[in-house]
Enzyme design. Structure first.
Site, PDB file in Angstrom:
ATOM      1  CG  HIS A 225      14.443  15.139   0.684  1.00 33.23           C
ATOM      2  ND1 HIS A 225      13.781  15.677   1.418  1.00 33.23           N
ATOM      3  CD2 HIS A 225      15.232  14.398   0.620  1.00 33.23           C
ATOM      4  CE1 HIS A 225      14.718  15.424   2.756  1.00 33.23           C
ATOM      5  NE2 HIS A 225      15.608  14.298   1.858  1.00 33.23           N
TER       6      HIS A 225
ATOM      7  CD  GLU B 112       8.889  18.539   0.029  1.00 35.87           C
ATOM      8  OE1 GLU B 112       7.839  17.822   0.459  1.00 35.87           O
ATOM      9  OE2 GLU B 112      10.181  17.659  -0.577  1.00 35.87           O
TER      10      GLU B 112
ATOM     11  CB  CYS C  55      12.342  17.355   6.292  1.00 32.27           C
ATOM     12  SG  CYS C  55      13.341  17.933   4.426  1.00 32.27           S
TER      13      CYS C  55
ATOM     14  CB  CYS D  59      11.530  19.890   1.811  1.00 32.65           C
ATOM     15  SG  CYS D  59      12.659  18.931   0.754  1.00 32.65           S
TER      16      CYS D  59
END
Length: 174
Positions: A71, A73, A101, A104
């Site tokens: 992801h 991040e 999310c 993250c």
């Protein structure tokens, strides 16, 4: 007369007020949009800032790298830690094109960054087909009620690792 736009503020570590910078958020948003248009991955971008300078960026690379943890991040955290030569992002502010999310968010907490600013909300992500609600639900469930079965195995043997850690005289706590 036009409305004045107020910059968002966050209370960082130690109660320090941190002012959000729209130019860094615009960079995160541009990374997200560019990632979609280049077919790099999902519509997510992240920027890590320290002392008013961008030290790392990340975009969602899940589909292009076949890595479900890639992801934006997490990619940005990894790049920032490499750039700083440290496993902590103390003194850093992270700008995310979307509310992080659960994975993250946990990674951002582990990084010990000072503040997080985000653009899109989790509801916006859900509307675009990225719904994290099931993850939030699963974390709140008892282990025996989760969708993926979790069973403890070799608990006594597993404790050896923690015993070794506790007695290590030069360990680096984190």
């Amino acid at each position: 007369m036009g409305r004045l736009r107020r910059r968002p503020y966050a209370k960082g570590r130690g109660g320090k007020t941190i002012e959000g910078n729209p130019s860094f958020m615009r960079r995160a948003i541009a990374l997200a949009t560019g990632n979609v248009l280049s077919r790099g991955g999902g519509p997510f971008g992240a920027v890590v800032v320290r002392d008013g300078k961008i030290i790392a960026t990340g975009t969602n690379l899940v589909t292009s790298t076949n890595d479900p943890t890639a992801h934006a991040e997490v990619v940005a955290i990894r790049a920032a830690c490499r750039a700083l030569g440290d496993f902590q992002l103390t003194g850093c502010v992270v700008y995310c094109s979307c509310e992080p999310c659960p994975m993250c968010l946990a990674a951002l907490y582990w990084s010990r960054c000072d503040a997080i600013f985000y653009g899109n909300s989790a509801a916006d992500a859900s509307d675009a087909g990225f719904d994290d609600a099931v993850l939030y639900e699963e974390v709140g469930r008892a282990l025996d009620q989760r969708r993926i079965p979790m069973t403890r195995l070799l608990a006594d043997e597993a404790k050896e690792s923690f015993d070794a850690w506790r007695t290590l005289p030069d360990r680096i706590d984190y």
